[in-house]
Design a protein around this motif. Structure first.
Motif, PDB file in Angstrom:
ATOM      1  N   ALA A 160       0.830  -1.200   0.000  1.00 23.57           N
ATOM      2  CA  ALA A 160       0.000   0.000   0.000  1.00 23.57           C
ATOM      3  C   ALA A 160       0.865   1.250   0.000  1.00 23.57           C
ATOM      4  O   ALA A 160       0.473   2.294  -0.532  1.00 23.57           O
ATOM      5  CB  ALA A 160      -0.933   0.013   1.210  1.00 23.57           C
ATOM      6  N   ARG A 161       2.065   1.152   0.575  1.00 28.78           N
ATOM      7  CA  ARG A 161       2.995   2.268   0.621  1.00 28.78           C
ATOM      8  C   ARG A 161       3.763   2.388  -0.695  1.00 28.78           C
ATOM      9  O   ARG A 161       4.386   3.411  -0.973  1.00 28.78           O
ATOM     10  CB  ARG A 161       3.968   2.072   1.784  1.00 28.78           C
ATOM     11  CG  ARG A 161       4.894   3.251   2.047  1.00 28.78           C
ATOM     12  CD  ARG A 161       5.895   2.950   3.150  1.00 28.78           C
ATOM     13  NE  ARG A 161       5.249   2.829   4.441  1.00 28.78           N
ATOM     14  CZ  ARG A 161       5.153   1.705   5.120  1.00 28.78           C
ATOM     15  NH1 ARG A 161       5.630   0.586   4.618  1.00 28.78           N
ATOM     16  NH2 ARG A 161       4.548   1.668   6.297  1.00 28.78           N
ATOM     17  N   GLY A 162       3.752   1.321  -1.497  1.00 28.52           N
ATOM     18  CA  GLY A 162       4.487   1.333  -2.757  1.00 28.52           C
ATOM     19  C   GLY A 162       5.881   0.763  -2.625  1.00 28.52           C
ATOM     20  O   GLY A 162       6.690   0.873  -3.547  1.00 28.52           O
ATOM     21  N   ASP A 163       6.179   0.118  -1.500  1.00 29.17           N
ATOM     22  CA  ASP A 163       7.497  -0.465  -1.259  1.00 29.17           C
ATOM     23  C   ASP A 163       7.445  -1.948  -1.601  1.00 29.17           C
ATOM     24  O   ASP A 163       7.279  -2.811  -0.733  1.00 29.17           O
ATOM     25  CB  ASP A 163       7.895  -0.248   0.207  1.00 29.17           C
ATOM     26  CG  ASP A 163       9.308  -0.725   0.518  1.00 29.17           C
ATOM     27  OD1 ASP A 163       9.962  -1.299  -0.375  1.00 29.17           O
ATOM     28  OD2 ASP A 163       9.751  -0.532   1.671  1.00 29.17           O
ATOM     29  N   THR A 164       7.591  -2.246  -2.879  1.00 33.49           N
ATOM     30  CA  THR A 164       7.446  -3.624  -3.350  1.00 33.49           C
ATOM     31  C   THR A 164       8.538  -4.535  -2.792  1.00 33.49           C
ATOM     32  O   THR A 164       8.284  -5.691  -2.450  1.00 33.49           O
ATOM     33  CB  THR A 164       7.463  -3.671  -4.880  1.00 33.49           C
ATOM     34  OG1 THR A 164       6.461  -2.795  -5.396  1.00 33.49           O
ATOM     35  CG2 THR A 164       7.200  -5.078  -5.398  1.00 33.49           C
ATOM     36  N   ARG A 165       9.752  -4.030  -2.704  1.00 30.39           N
ATOM     37  CA  ARG A 165      10.858  -4.856  -2.235  1.00 30.39           C
ATOM     38  C   ARG A 165      10.622  -5.365  -0.809  1.00 30.39           C
ATOM     39  O   ARG A 165      10.764  -6.561  -0.533  1.00 30.39           O
ATOM     40  CB  ARG A 165      12.167  -4.057  -2.302  1.00 30.39           C
ATOM     41  CG  ARG A 165      13.427  -4.912  -2.111  1.00 30.39           C
ATOM     42  CD  ARG A 165      14.678  -4.066  -2.304  1.00 30.39           C
ATOM     43  NE  ARG A 165      14.694  -3.421  -3.602  1.00 30.39           N
ATOM     44  CZ  ARG A 165      15.071  -4.007  -4.722  1.00 30.39           C
ATOM     45  NH1 ARG A 165      15.459  -5.279  -4.699  1.00 30.39           N
ATOM     46  NH2 ARG A 165      15.065  -3.353  -5.865  1.00 30.39           N
TER      47      ARG A 165
END
Length: 480
Positions: free
Chosen positions: A438-443
């Protein structure tokens, strides 16, 4: 219990007990305004590209915009649920559509608008772009993190076009800087600002407004200001005027046609005007210093919006007891208005009394059943209370809410805590992974998803959710 004020009764009425689909939008936020509004709004295209748009969530504001937009979307023939409205924490007047599925609206649109029809006019114009297929489609497979950078490119492209149009080389260079970098996405034209398409959107907006019985005067007021701003230095012009240029001759043509509409002299309903004024006051209170709030809404102003603004300002700046007293005065005037209870719960939660916050959040949810914002608030308060007896209920609330609002970072974070305390380590890891997504931190999301999947039974829904996160391909590092 009935309202003690006729205006309140007209405004609030019964709240429909249906879960909102509107909350299913990608966001890097939590569930309420003050928890997620950054200290300062990011306004430049370059900053937006680097940090992402400063997006916000607020159930009351979203509910109002949904009420404004739903009949317009229907008049345009757009399928229900196709277009999602996303709030941007920026006080400048701006709105844009990057594709056929999302409409971004700055808080400044509501805060600057004197009447509901001004906001509805902006929504109608943007809907005209969507219905007219004026937009170059973005890649459907773009991830949330990619979308955030794409939005910065959109705004950069708008600035470059505006700079070229006005002859302002500094603006053109600033816009160009925001869209350079070698990305194939950056080479696309995300929005078209050709005069023909803008005029087409104008005419479509007039049709929609006539169909739904809303005066076009509000839209004219907005566009007249844009036309007037074209006379001044572009650095002082609202972004909306830059990305949607309104030459005086186009405004005159629009005005002539608008005045022929049978609803041109129609006033906005009092109920809707009051709701608009309430949200406007709320946004100002959450995004401004207390002194600014009291200048706009001095103590001598006894209107409900003024009292609402001062109560929120007190919640953010005064002692908890003083803030609660002001909020309780609001509740006494509108005991069936769920957002007053939401504010009280928020004040108590942020004031270090999460257990006391449970009761007002539960009341808000009782008045507006199924609202995912309230479910997440209530689950948050239960988890934060450190009372084990609430954990199972909190988990159920958060799980139910996240089925409707799949992008609430706070919702997933609180679910992770609840799962961990209940001994469900795999569930905690999965919820943490979803919070990072949801934060956009895929890693980071994939790191936790991998750990969760190892402890989950193959083929279960939870295992599949983890697998979906792991299946997202990470972008390759660019070679120099």
């Amino acid at each position: 219990m009935q309202f003690k004020n006729r205006a309140l009764k007209r405004m609030f009425g019964p709240v429909k007990s249906q879960a909102t689909k509107f909350a299913r939008i990608f966001l890097i936020s939590a569930t309420a305004l003050s928890l997620i509004v950054p200290n300062a709004a990011i306004t430049t295209a370059q900053a937006q590209q680097k940090k992402g748009l400063p997006l916000v969530r607020d159930a009351e504001t979203e509910d109002l915009l949904r009420e404004y937009a739903k009949p317009i979307f229907r008049a345009a023939g757009l399928p229900a649920g196709q277009v999602e409205i996303v709030l941007v924490n920026d006080k400048s007047f701006n709105a844009f559509v990057p594709d056929s599925r999302r409409m971004f609206i700055n808080l400044g649109v509501i805060m600057d608008a004197k009447t509901p029809s001004e906001v509805i006019g902006v929504i109608a114009h943007e809907t005209g772009h969507i219905a007219g297929n004026h937009l170059v489609r973005m890649r459907q497979a773009a991830s949330n993190a990619q979308i955030m950078s794409v939005i910065g490119m959109i705004l950069g492209a708008g600035a470059a076009v505006a700079g070229a149009t006005t002859g302002n080389s500094s603006i053109a260079r600033g816009g160009a800087a925001a869209i350079t970098g070698g990305s194939s996405l950056a080479q696309r034209n995300f929005l078209s600002y050709r005069r023909s398409e803008e005029s087409s959107a104008d005419q479509a907006a007039l049709r929609y407004l006539n169909i739904v019985g809303v005066s076009a005067q509000g839209m004219l007021n907005t566009f007249e200001r844009m036309a007037d701003q074209a006379l001044f230095s572009a650095q002082y012009v609202d972004p909306y005027a830059l990305s949607h240029p309104m030459p005086r001759e186009r405004f005159n043509a629009l005005q002539n046609r608008a005045k022929k509409g049978k609803y041109f002299n129609k006033k906005d309903p009092q109920r809707l005007q009051l709701k608009h004024d309430m949200v406007k006051a709320k946004l100002l209170a959450f995004t401004s210093h207390k002194n600014s709030v009291y200048r706009a809404y001095p103590e001598k102003d006894k209107s409900l919006p003024a009292q609402y603004a001062r109560a929120i300002a007190s919640m953010r700046a005064d002692k908890l007891s003083r803030a609660v007293k002001k909020i309780d005065a609001l509740i006494a005037k509108g005991p069936q208005y769920p957002y007053f209870y939401e504010i009280k719960g928020q004040a108590l939660l942020e004031g270090g009394k999460p257990k006391a916050a449970i009761t007002p959040f539960r009341k808000a949810l009782a008045l507006y059943p199924g609202n995912p914002h309230f479910e997440i608030w209530l689950g948050f308060a239960m988890v934060a209370s450190n009372d084990k007896s609430y954990l199972k209920e909190a988990k159920g609330l958060l799980t139910r809410a996240l089925r409707k609002d799949r992008y609430s970072m706070t919702g997933y974070a609180q679910l992770a805590i609840a799962n961990a305390r209940l001994g469900d380590k795999a569930g905690a890891d999965l919820a943490t992974a979803q919070s990072h997504m949801a934060r956009g931190d895929t890693r980071s999301a994939q790191r936790y998803a991998k750990r969760a999947q190892q402890a989950l039974k193959v083929g279960t829904p939870a295992w599949q959710q983890a697998d979906d996160i792991l299946s997202i391909k990470m972008p390759q590092a660019r070679r120099r």
